[in-house]
Write an enzyme that holds these catalytic residues in place. Structure first.
Site, short mmCIF file in Angstrom:
data_model
loop_
_atom_site.label_atom_id
_atom_site.label_comp_id
_atom_site.label_asym_id
_atom_site.label_seq_id
_atom_site.Cartn_x
_atom_site.Cartn_y
_atom_site.Cartn_z
N ASN A 219 -3.30 9.58 -6.82
CA ASN A 219 -2.08 10.40 -6.85
C ASN A 219 -0.82 9.56 -6.62
O ASN A 219 0.25 10.11 -6.33
CB ASN A 219 -2.15 11.48 -5.77
CG ASN A 219 -3.31 12.45 -6.01
OD1 ASN A 219 -3.40 13.06 -7.08
ND2 ASN A 219 -4.20 12.57 -5.06
N LYS B 283 -8.72 6.00 6.22
CA LYS B 283 -7.53 5.31 5.74
C LYS B 283 -7.89 4.16 4.81
O LYS B 283 -8.73 3.33 5.14
CB LYS B 283 -6.70 4.81 6.92
CG LYS B 283 -6.09 5.96 7.70
CD LYS B 283 -5.12 5.49 8.76
CE LYS B 283 -4.49 6.72 9.43
NZ LYS B 283 -3.73 6.34 10.63
N GLY B 284 -7.26 4.16 3.65
CA GLY B 284 -7.49 3.09 2.68
C GLY B 284 -8.75 3.25 1.86
O GLY B 284 -9.02 2.48 0.95
N THR C 48 1.52 10.12 4.26
CA THR C 48 0.66 11.13 3.62
C THR C 48 -0.69 11.27 4.31
O THR C 48 -1.44 12.18 3.99
CB THR C 48 0.43 10.77 2.15
OG1 THR C 48 0.39 9.36 2.06
CG2 THR C 48 1.53 11.30 1.25
N ARG D 67 -11.43 8.38 -2.38
CA ARG D 67 -11.74 9.81 -2.19
C ARG D 67 -13.25 10.05 -2.13
O ARG D 67 -13.75 10.79 -1.29
CB ARG D 67 -11.12 10.62 -3.34
CG ARG D 67 -11.09 12.11 -3.08
CD ARG D 67 -10.53 12.86 -4.29
NE ARG D 67 -9.28 12.29 -4.78
CZ ARG D 67 -8.75 12.57 -5.96
NH1 ARG D 67 -9.33 13.41 -6.77
NH2 ARG D 67 -7.61 12.00 -6.33
N SER E 19 -2.67 0.57 -4.30
CA SER E 19 -3.13 1.75 -3.56
C SER E 19 -4.49 2.22 -4.04
O SER E 19 -4.83 2.06 -5.22
CB SER E 19 -2.12 2.89 -3.76
OG SER E 19 -2.64 4.11 -3.29
N ALA E 20 -5.26 2.84 -3.13
CA ALA E 20 -6.54 3.43 -3.51
C ALA E 20 -6.37 4.82 -4.12
O ALA E 20 -7.31 5.38 -4.66
CB ALA E 20 -7.43 3.54 -2.27
N SER E 21 -5.17 5.37 -4.02
CA SER E 21 -4.96 6.77 -4.40
C SER E 21 -4.81 6.97 -5.91
O SER E 21 -4.14 6.19 -6.59
CB SER E 21 -3.72 7.32 -3.72
OG SER E 21 -3.45 8.62 -4.18
N GLU F 241 -0.07 -3.37 4.68
CA GLU F 241 -1.22 -2.44 4.77
C GLU F 241 -1.28 -1.75 6.13
O GLU F 241 -0.98 -2.38 7.15
CB GLU F 241 -2.52 -3.23 4.59
CG GLU F 241 -3.15 -3.11 3.22
CD GLU F 241 -3.67 -1.72 2.90
OE1 GLU F 241 -3.72 -0.84 3.78
OE2 GLU F 241 -4.04 -1.50 1.73
N ASP F 242 -1.71 -0.49 6.14
CA ASP F 242 -1.89 0.23 7.41
C ASP F 242 -3.37 0.46 7.73
O ASP F 242 -3.68 1.05 8.75
CB ASP F 242 -1.20 1.59 7.37
CG ASP F 242 -1.92 2.56 6.45
OD1 ASP F 242 -2.26 2.15 5.32
OD2 ASP F 242 -2.18 3.70 6.86
N LYS G 91 -11.13 -0.81 -1.77
CA LYS G 91 -10.89 -1.65 -0.58
C LYS G 91 -12.06 -1.40 0.38
O LYS G 91 -12.50 -0.27 0.50
CB LYS G 91 -9.58 -1.27 0.10
CG LYS G 91 -8.34 -1.44 -0.78
CD LYS G 91 -7.11 -0.82 -0.09
CE LYS G 91 -5.91 -0.80 -1.03
NZ LYS G 91 -4.72 -0.13 -0.47
N ASP H 48 0.87 -1.17 0.00
CA ASP H 48 0.00 0.00 0.00
C ASP H 48 0.92 1.23 0.00
O ASP H 48 2.12 1.11 0.29
CB ASP H 48 -0.88 -0.04 1.25
CG ASP H 48 -1.72 1.21 1.41
OD1 ASP H 48 -2.34 1.63 0.43
OD2 ASP H 48 -1.73 1.77 2.53
N LEU H 49 0.40 2.39 -0.34
CA LEU H 49 1.24 3.60 -0.39
C LEU H 49 1.09 4.47 0.86
O LEU H 49 2.00 4.57 1.69
CB LEU H 49 0.88 4.42 -1.63
CG LEU H 49 1.61 5.76 -1.75
CD1 LEU H 49 3.08 5.56 -2.08
CD2 LEU H 49 0.96 6.65 -2.82
N ASP H 50 -0.10 5.09 0.99
CA ASP H 50 -0.33 6.06 2.07
C ASP H 50 -0.29 5.35 3.43
O ASP H 50 -1.08 4.45 3.68
CB ASP H 50 -1.69 6.74 1.88
CG ASP H 50 -1.76 7.56 0.60
OD1 ASP H 50 -0.84 8.37 0.37
OD2 ASP H 50 -2.73 7.41 -0.17
#
Ligand code: BG6
Ligand code: MG
Length: 217
Positions: free
Chosen positions: A117, A44-45, A16, A48, A113-115, A168-169, A144, A8-10
């Site tokens: 960006n 989180k996750g 972020t 948007r 990632s869900a982002s 994952e966070d 997710k 995962d990213l964020d």
């Protein structure tokens, strides 16, 4: 090598979550209500669009489609301003240690990632070249905890889902990894991420010998 790693990213690679929080809080304040750190946990996750739906529910605000769309844009414009000057100093501790080790063992690495960006962020922090596969908010139709993002990543990596390891966070992210039949590793609070197969506070707690136990040669 039959194993693939999905990050995962964020909140896993970069911190972020604080910038997402600032941008949502700014919007909430403009709309006349508070948005707390505790409430931000729910974001989180989460995509948007879903985040804005939750935010408006918190503020008890009914939006027209037009307002909804313009607030989605506004939040992202603010978020992009917050991350504009991001650099390598915002990579979370020991992430490069793990990425370097996997690369040196020739293990395929994906972003899940869900982002929307994700790519520019990986470019800003100079980590894009580690990733063989990028799957992000631009490539999925189901957010997710749906496993779609990770299943697409596994397919592109050419690795069976059961041989994929996911870092994952977010609760929604751990649920997605488990639903995909993958090995889930929670990064953060073990009590919150109690559905994960393994838990670590951060990557400083992850040893290279532990990584070896996950890799099928
Ligand atoms: C996730 C974050 O990685 O991406 C969420 O944890 C965020 O908080 C989601 O809402 C979507 O991100 P973006 O950058 O497309 O708004
Ligand atoms: Mg995350």
């Amino acid at each position: 090598i039959k194993t693939g790693f999905i990050f995962d990213l964020d909140g896993v690679i970069v911190d972020t979550a604080k910038y997402h929080y600032l941008a949502w809080r700014k919007l909430a304040n403009e709309l006349g209500f508070e948005f707390t750190h505790e409430q931000n946990e729910l974001f989180k996750g989460v995509s948007r669009k879903r985040c804005l739906e939750i935010l408006l529910a918190i503020g008890k605000i009914k939006a027209t489609q037009e307002q909804f769309d313009s607030w989605m844009i506004e939040k992202n414009v603010d978020y992009l301003a917050y991350i504009e000057n991001m650099d390598v100093s915002e990579i979370l501790p020991d992430v490069p240690k793990v990425l370097d080790y996997l690369k040196h063992k020739n293990i395929p690495i994906a972003l899940g990632s869900a982002s929307k960006n994700a790519k520019p962020i990986l470019e800003k922090v100079n980590l894009l070249s580690y990733f063989d596969v990028l799957v992000d908010g631009n490539n999925v139709t189901k957010a997710k905890p749906d496993p779609e993002v990770f299943l697409i990543a596994a397919k592109q990596l050419g690795v069976k889902p059961c041989n994929c390891i996911v870092f994952e966070d977010a609760v929604a992210g751990i649920e997605a990894a488990n639903a995909a039949g993958m090995i889930s590793i929670g990064i953060g609070d073990a009590e919150i991420l109690n559905q994960a197969k393994y838990n670590f506070k951060d990557f400083t707690e992850i040893s290279l010998s532990f990584l070896d136990t996950l890799i099928i040669e």
